[in-house]
Design a protein around this motif. Structure first.
Motif, PDB file in Angstrom:
ATOM      1  N   ARG A  24       0.851  -1.191   0.000  1.00 32.26           N
ATOM      2  CA  ARG A  24       0.000   0.000   0.000  1.00 32.26           C
ATOM      3  C   ARG A  24       0.885   1.239   0.000  1.00 32.26           C
ATOM      4  NH1 ARG A  24      -4.953  -1.901   0.657  1.00 32.26           N
ATOM      5  NH2 ARG A  24      -6.073  -0.115   1.434  1.00 32.26           N
ATOM      6  N   LEU A  25       0.371   2.314  -0.559  1.00 32.90           N
ATOM      7  CA  LEU A  25       1.126   3.559  -0.714  1.00 32.90           C
ATOM      8  C   LEU A  25       0.611   4.618   0.253  1.00 32.90           C
ATOM      9  CD1 LEU A  25       1.060   3.636  -4.614  1.00 32.90           C
ATOM     10  CD2 LEU A  25       2.851   2.690  -3.130  1.00 32.90           C
ATOM     11  N   LEU A 117      -3.392   8.351   4.592  1.00 31.37           N
ATOM     12  CA  LEU A 117      -3.998   7.043   4.423  1.00 31.37           C
ATOM     13  C   LEU A 117      -3.114   6.178   3.532  1.00 31.37           C
ATOM     14  CD1 LEU A 117      -6.973   7.270   1.927  1.00 31.37           C
ATOM     15  CD2 LEU A 117      -5.500   9.194   2.402  1.00 31.37           C
ATOM     16  N   TRP A 118      -3.311   4.884   3.649  1.00 27.81           N
ATOM     17  CA  TRP A 118      -2.565   3.908   2.847  1.00 27.81           C
ATOM     18  C   TRP A 118      -3.523   3.331   1.813  1.00 27.81           C
ATOM     19  CZ3 TRP A 118       2.619   3.300   3.497  1.00 27.81           C
ATOM     20  CH2 TRP A 118       3.181   3.814   4.671  1.00 27.81           C
ATOM     21  N   LEU A 119      -3.173   3.442   0.538  1.00 25.19           N
ATOM     22  CA  LEU A 119      -4.018   2.943  -0.552  1.00 25.19           C
ATOM     23  C   LEU A 119      -3.246   1.945  -1.396  1.00 25.19           C
ATOM     24  CD1 LEU A 119      -5.628   6.268  -1.879  1.00 25.19           C
ATOM     25  CD2 LEU A 119      -6.703   4.542  -0.422  1.00 25.19           C
ATOM     26  N   ALA A 120      -3.922   0.900  -1.824  1.00 26.37           N
ATOM     27  CA  ALA A 120      -3.344  -0.009  -2.815  1.00 26.37           C
ATOM     28  C   ALA A 120      -3.248   0.765  -4.135  1.00 26.37           C
ATOM     29  CB  ALA A 120      -4.225  -1.238  -2.976  1.00 26.37           C
ATOM     30  N   PRO A 121      -2.266   0.445  -4.973  1.00 22.34           N
ATOM     31  CA  PRO A 121      -2.136   1.176  -6.244  1.00 22.34           C
ATOM     32  C   PRO A 121      -3.419   1.199  -7.068  1.00 22.34           C
ATOM     33  CG  PRO A 121      -0.184  -0.144  -5.867  1.00 22.34           C
ATOM     34  CD  PRO A 121      -1.170  -0.511  -4.780  1.00 22.34           C
ATOM     35  N   ARG A 132      -4.239  15.355  -7.133  1.00 23.97           N
ATOM     36  CA  ARG A 132      -3.961  16.790  -7.135  1.00 23.97           C
ATOM     37  C   ARG A 132      -3.442  17.250  -8.491  1.00 23.97           C
ATOM     38  NH1 ARG A 132      -1.876  20.842  -2.636  1.00 23.97           N
ATOM     39  NH2 ARG A 132      -1.667  22.615  -3.999  1.00 23.97           N
ATOM     40  N   SER A 133      -2.650  16.410  -9.140  1.00 29.76           N
ATOM     41  CA  SER A 133      -2.124  16.714 -10.469  1.00 29.76           C
ATOM     42  C   SER A 133      -1.780  15.399 -11.156  1.00 29.76           C
ATOM     43  CB  SER A 133      -0.866  17.595 -10.361  1.00 29.76           C
ATOM     44  OG  SER A 133       0.253  16.807  -9.986  1.00 29.76           O
ATOM     45  N   PRO A 134      -1.463  15.453 -12.454  1.00 33.82           N
ATOM     46  CA  PRO A 134      -1.032  14.237 -13.146  1.00 33.82           C
ATOM     47  C   PRO A 134       0.275  13.676 -12.583  1.00 33.82           C
ATOM     48  CG  PRO A 134      -1.516  15.990 -14.724  1.00 33.82           C
ATOM     49  CD  PRO A 134      -1.574  16.590 -13.360  1.00 33.82           C
ATOM     50  N   LEU A 135       1.012  14.488 -11.861  1.00 32.16           N
ATOM     51  CA  LEU A 135       2.281  14.039 -11.279  1.00 32.16           C
ATOM     52  C   LEU A 135       2.080  12.927 -10.261  1.00 32.16           C
ATOM     53  CD1 LEU A 135       3.998  17.514 -10.765  1.00 32.16           C
ATOM     54  CD2 LEU A 135       4.431  15.854 -12.579  1.00 32.16           C
ATOM     55  N   VAL A 136       0.911  12.892  -9.623  1.00 36.27           N
ATOM     56  CA  VAL A 136       0.642  11.869  -8.610  1.00 36.27           C
ATOM     57  C   VAL A 136       0.777  10.484  -9.239  1.00 36.27           C
ATOM     58  CG1 VAL A 136      -1.096  10.901  -7.053  1.00 36.27           C
ATOM     59  CG2 VAL A 136      -0.813  13.385  -7.211  1.00 36.27           C
ATOM     60  N   TRP A 137       0.057  10.241 -10.324  1.00 35.89           N
ATOM     61  CA  TRP A 137       0.105   8.907 -10.925  1.00 35.89           C
ATOM     62  C   TRP A 137       1.402   8.674 -11.685  1.00 35.89           C
ATOM     63  CZ3 TRP A 137      -1.624   4.581  -9.575  1.00 35.89           C
ATOM     64  CH2 TRP A 137      -1.443   3.466 -10.413  1.00 35.89           C
ATOM     65  N   GLU A 138       1.948   9.697 -12.328  1.00 34.45           N
ATOM     66  CA  GLU A 138       3.208   9.524 -13.066  1.00 34.45           C
ATOM     67  C   GLU A 138       4.309   8.984 -12.163  1.00 34.45           C
ATOM     68  OE1 GLU A 138       4.042   9.824 -16.362  1.00 34.45           O
ATOM     69  OE2 GLU A 138       1.897  10.101 -16.694  1.00 34.45           O
ATOM     70  N   THR A 139       4.433   9.537 -10.956  1.00 35.71           N
ATOM     71  CA  THR A 139       5.485   9.061 -10.055  1.00 35.71           C
ATOM     72  C   THR A 139       5.186   7.649  -9.556  1.00 35.71           C
ATOM     73  OG1 THR A 139       4.452  10.234  -8.206  1.00 35.71           O
ATOM     74  CG2 THR A 139       6.243  11.353  -9.327  1.00 35.71           C
ATOM     75  N   VAL A 140       3.913   7.355  -9.277  1.00 38.54           N
ATOM     76  CA  VAL A 140       3.546   6.002  -8.841  1.00 38.54           C
ATOM     77  C   VAL A 140       3.790   5.002  -9.972  1.00 38.54           C
ATOM     78  CG1 VAL A 140       1.612   4.509  -8.175  1.00 38.54           C
ATOM     79  CG2 VAL A 140       1.948   6.709  -7.033  1.00 38.54           C
TER      80      VAL A 140
END
Length: 158
Positions: A24-25, A117-121, A132-140
């Protein structure tokens, strides 16, 4: 030197850390521009601190977690869209991978942060409209793809 609209132009330099525990992230829910959004623990580089110090500080201030940086994920450049209420902003984000060390549940979180919080991908991806921005998913996505660079790739020169 670059000038935009007759003034000196400078991007916002930010840091963010992808922290994983048991698949979890670590994410933060925060209020931004009237919306509840999701982000990694992230924030601006402050004067006289290294990128590493900023990433560790932001994680603690936004999530209540002490972390240890393990790798450099990459540098990301993004420009937000201008709205009637605010002009476009230019961001240069330095993203890291990290691991949790200790939690401080009684520690107050930064202003605007609702909770950590901890979320599964797949949970994070399903909530893409809240990023918040596209950067959130790009880094993940880069993290999940195994993209890692040694921390000594970044150096602070005295």
């Amino acid at each position: 030197m670059s000038y935009r609209q007759g003034r000196f132009w400078q991007p916002d330099v930010t840091v963010a850390t992808v922290v994983e525990r048991d698949g979890r992230l670590l994410m933060v829910e925060e209020k931004a521009h009237g919306r509840l959004v999701l982000n990694q623990p992230a924030g601006h580089l402050e004067p006289d601190e290294s990128l590493f110090q900023a990433a560790v500080r932001e994680a603690l201030e936004e999530s209540g977690w002490d972390i240890r940086l393990t790798a450099f994920l990459g540098a990301y450049q993004w420009t937000s869209e201008a709205t009637a209420a605010r002009p476009a902003r230019h961001y240069l984000r330095f993203a890291f991978a990290g691991e949790p060390v200790a939690h401080h549940p009684g520690r107050p979180l930064d202003e605007g942060i609702v909770r950590a919080l901890w979320l599964a991908p797949e949970e994070l991806q399903a909530r893409a409209s809240q990023h918040r921005s596209p950067l959130v998913w790009e880094t993940v996505a880069d993290y999940l793809a195994g993209r890692r660079q040694p921390l000594d790739l970044l150096r602070q020169v005295p």
